[in-house]
Structure formats: C-alpha cells, structure tokens
Motif scaffolding. Structure first.
Motif, PDB file in Angstrom:
ATOM      1  N   MET A   1      17.781  27.753  49.437  1.00  0.00           N
ATOM      2  CA  MET A   1      18.754  28.938  50.043  1.00  0.00           C
ATOM      3  C   MET A   1      17.906  30.174  50.279  1.00  0.00           C
ATOM      4  N   GLY A   2      18.321  30.770  51.299  1.00  0.00           N
ATOM      5  CA  GLY A   2      17.335  31.921  51.743  1.00  0.00           C
ATOM      6  C   GLY A   2      17.647  33.089  51.048  1.00  0.00           C
ATOM      7  N   LYS A   3      17.149  34.330  51.432  1.00  0.00           N
ATOM      8  CA  LYS A   3      17.348  35.540  50.904  1.00  0.00           C
ATOM      9  C   LYS A   3      18.919  36.004  50.840  1.00  0.00           C
ATOM     10  N   PRO A   4      19.396  36.519  49.922  1.00  0.00           N
ATOM     11  CA  PRO A   4      20.955  36.990  50.044  1.00  0.00           C
ATOM     12  C   PRO A   4      21.090  38.141  50.915  1.00  0.00           C
ATOM     13  N   ARG A   5      22.127  38.248  51.640  1.00  0.00           N
ATOM     14  CA  ARG A   5      22.233  39.620  52.525  1.00  0.00           C
ATOM     15  C   ARG A   5      23.526  40.316  51.815  1.00  0.00           C
ATOM     16  N   ARG A   6      23.611  41.547  52.274  1.00  0.00           N
ATOM     17  CA  ARG A   6      24.558  42.294  51.652  1.00  0.00           C
ATOM     18  C   ARG A   6      25.894  42.361  52.650  1.00  0.00           C
ATOM     19  N   TYR A   7      27.209  42.319  51.903  1.00  0.00           N
ATOM     20  CA  TYR A   7      28.354  42.109  52.667  1.00  0.00           C
ATOM     21  C   TYR A   7      29.323  43.079  51.873  1.00  0.00           C
ATOM     22  N   ARG A   8      30.316  43.515  52.666  1.00  0.00           N
ATOM     23  CA  ARG A   8      31.679  44.029  52.167  1.00  0.00           C
ATOM     24  C   ARG A   8      32.875  43.417  52.158  1.00  0.00           C
ATOM     25  N   LYS A   9      33.853  43.532  51.432  1.00  0.00           N
ATOM     26  CA  LYS A   9      35.036  42.819  51.682  1.00  0.00           C
ATOM     27  C   LYS A   9      35.594  43.753  52.745  1.00  0.00           C
ATOM     28  N   LYS A  10      36.368  43.003  53.754  1.00  0.00           N
ATOM     29  CA  LYS A  10      37.000  43.603  54.778  1.00  0.00           C
ATOM     30  C   LYS A  10      38.174  44.545  54.180  1.00  0.00           C
ATOM     31  N   PRO A  11      38.399  45.923  54.811  1.00  0.00           N
ATOM     32  CA  PRO A  11      39.021  46.819  54.090  1.00  0.00           C
ATOM     33  C   PRO A  11      40.548  46.474  54.076  1.00  0.00           C
ATOM     34  N   ASP A  12      41.270  45.603  54.940  1.00  0.00           N
ATOM     35  CA  ASP A  12      42.455  45.352  55.068  1.00  0.00           C
ATOM     36  C   ASP A  12      42.921  44.119  54.080  1.00  0.00           C
ATOM     37  N   LEU A  13      41.905  43.647  53.390  1.00  0.00           N
ATOM     38  CA  LEU A  13      42.328  42.613  52.593  1.00  0.00           C
ATOM     39  C   LEU A  13      42.502  42.766  51.075  1.00  0.00           C
ATOM     40  N   ALA A  14      43.341  43.576  50.706  1.00  0.00           N
ATOM     41  CA  ALA A  14      43.614  43.767  49.054  1.00  0.00           C
ATOM     42  C   ALA A  14      44.073  42.587  48.388  1.00  0.00           C
ATOM     43  N   VAL A  15      43.893  42.628  47.340  1.00  0.00           N
ATOM     44  CA  VAL A  15      44.394  41.418  46.255  1.00  0.00           C
ATOM     45  C   VAL A  15      45.648  42.026  45.409  1.00  0.00           C
ATOM     46  N   ILE A  16      46.528  41.208  44.994  1.00  0.00           N
ATOM     47  CA  ILE A  16      47.492  41.375  44.087  1.00  0.00           C
ATOM     48  C   ILE A  16      46.725  41.143  42.547  1.00  0.00           C
ATOM     49  N   ALA A  17      46.855  41.968  41.485  1.00  0.00           N
ATOM     50  CA  ALA A  17      46.232  41.764  40.403  1.00  0.00           C
ATOM     51  C   ALA A  17      46.934  42.131  39.199  1.00  0.00           C
ATOM     52  N   ILE A  18      46.865  41.714  37.766  1.00  0.00           N
ATOM     53  CA  ILE A  18      47.612  42.160  36.730  1.00  0.00           C
ATOM     54  C   ILE A  18      46.479  41.981  35.597  1.00  0.00           C
ATOM     55  N   PRO A  19      46.469  42.954  34.858  1.00  0.00           N
ATOM     56  CA  PRO A  19      45.442  42.375  33.542  1.00  0.00           C
ATOM     57  C   PRO A  19      46.483  41.831  32.605  1.00  0.00           C
ATOM     58  N   LEU A  20      45.774  40.784  32.027  1.00  0.00           N
ATOM     59  CA  LEU A  20      46.172  39.935  30.792  1.00  0.00           C
ATOM     60  C   LEU A  20      46.196  40.776  29.757  1.00  0.00           C
ATOM     61  N   ASP A  21      46.951  41.759  29.426  1.00  0.00           N
ATOM     62  CA  ASP A  21      46.992  42.373  28.411  1.00  0.00           C
ATOM     63  C   ASP A  21      48.029  42.150  27.419  1.00  0.00           C
ATOM     64  N   LEU A  22      48.035  41.114  27.019  1.00  0.00           N
ATOM     65  CA  LEU A  22      48.975  40.558  25.894  1.00  0.00           C
ATOM     66  C   LEU A  22      48.007  40.175  24.864  1.00  0.00           C
ATOM     67  N   ASP A  23      48.861  40.185  23.493  1.00  0.00           N
ATOM     68  CA  ASP A  23      48.287  39.478  22.350  1.00  0.00           C
ATOM     69  C   ASP A  23      48.182  38.058  22.401  1.00  0.00           C
ATOM     70  N   THR A  24      46.778  37.700  22.913  1.00  0.00           N
ATOM     71  CA  THR A  24      46.629  36.397  23.168  1.00  0.00           C
ATOM     72  C   THR A  24      45.101  35.944  23.012  1.00  0.00           C
ATOM     73  N   VAL A 104      27.761  33.794  45.978  1.00  0.00           N
ATOM     74  CA  VAL A 104      28.065  35.202  46.247  1.00  0.00           C
ATOM     75  C   VAL A 104      27.724  35.879  44.693  1.00  0.00           C
ATOM     76  N   TYR A 105      27.018  37.002  44.908  1.00  0.00           N
ATOM     77  CA  TYR A 105      26.521  37.782  43.623  1.00  0.00           C
ATOM     78  C   TYR A 105      27.026  39.017  43.704  1.00  0.00           C
ATOM     79  N   ASN A 106      27.761  39.560  42.706  1.00  0.00           N
ATOM     80  CA  ASN A 106      28.420  40.750  42.438  1.00  0.00           C
ATOM     81  C   ASN A 106      27.390  42.158  42.476  1.00  0.00           C
ATOM     82  N   ASP A 107      26.170  41.744  42.081  1.00  0.00           N
ATOM     83  CA  ASP A 107      25.164  42.908  41.887  1.00  0.00           C
ATOM     84  C   ASP A 107      23.854  42.567  42.746  1.00  0.00           C
ATOM     85  N   GLU A 108      23.036  43.547  43.077  1.00  0.00           N
ATOM     86  CA  GLU A 108      21.879  43.357  43.760  1.00  0.00           C
ATOM     87  C   GLU A 108      20.680  42.677  43.189  1.00  0.00           C
ATOM     88  N   GLY A 109      21.067  42.584  41.502  1.00  0.00           N
ATOM     89  CA  GLY A 109      19.804  41.687  40.723  1.00  0.00           C
ATOM     90  C   GLY A 109      20.293  40.275  40.877  1.00  0.00           C
TER      91      GLY A 109
END
Length: 129
Positions: A1-24, A104-109
């Motif tokens: 693999m080569g050197k990772p390049r920096r990217y951003r999510k396209k601004p019109d691509l939101a996600v639907i999400a909910i926390p699993l905030d249950l006693d589980t 894909v990496y969520n941080d620069e490290g």
C-alpha cells in the motif's frame, strides 16, 4: 500500500444513527467477512442502506448531529488503496478487504482502521488536500 491520503465525507451524505442506550451486554453480528461486536452505548448506523455499529467514543468524536437521528461525519479520514487482500482489526472486530479496496483510518496516526470497496469509498469521500 502507498502513503495514506486525507479525505472528507461529502457534505450531503449524512447517516441515520441511534445509540444502543439500553440495559444490554450488546450483541455479535457477522459483517465484513468476520464477527463484529457491539456494546452498550455504541451507535447503530444506517449509511445509505449499509447497516453497522460504531464505537461510542469514535462516533461522538467524528460525527455531528444535524437533526434528531441524522448525523454527518465531520472529521477527516486517511485512506489508501490496498495492493493485495488482507484484513484490519477494528474496534468492533476484524474486517477483510480485497486488492483495490480502500483501507481507511479515522486518525492521522493511522489507527482506528476499517475498509471499504473502492466504489463505496469514492461515492462517499472526496480528497481534502
């Protein structure tokens, strides 16, 4: 693999999400060629029909709420095209990729890795030079 390049999510691509905030204890599911683990407080995400979970701390650090249930990834990622098949350890489990997929990496490290097909990645992300 080569050197990772920096990217951003396209601004019109939101996600639907909910926390699993249950006693589980959470749950185990199969995705990306292996078992994934979700724990209490993690987020269940619907990303254009692709359903998966995201670690609570990662989600809260990388997404911003647009309206109830709708979130946009606001932090950059670093990504590279895989030259051969392999796998990465994620916070949820292990994810397998093929040559030509993106790692894909969520941080620069280059930690907090995950993988996506080239078609998925290129539809959702743009260079952030």
């Amino acid at each position: 693999m080569g050197k990772p390049r920096r990217y951003r999510k396209k601004p019109d691509l939101a996600v639907i999400a909910i926390p699993l905030d249950l006693d589980t204890e959470g749950f185990v599911y199969r995705k990306w060629g292996d078992l994934q683990h979700c724990k209490r407080g993690d987020w269940i995400v619907n990303n254009r029909g692709e359903i998966y979970t995201v670690d609570r701390a990662v989600f809260e650090r990388t997404y911003r709420q647009l309206q109830p249930g709708l979130y946009l990834k606001i932090t950059p990622v670093w990504a590279e095209v895989a030259s051969q098949a392999g796998s990465v350890t994620t916070k949820e489990g292990r994810s397998h990729y093929r040559a030509g997929d993106y790692v894909v990496y969520n941080d620069e490290g280059f930690a907090d890795a995950y993988c996506m097909t080239a078609a998925e990645f290129e539809a959702m992300y743009e260079p952030d030079d």
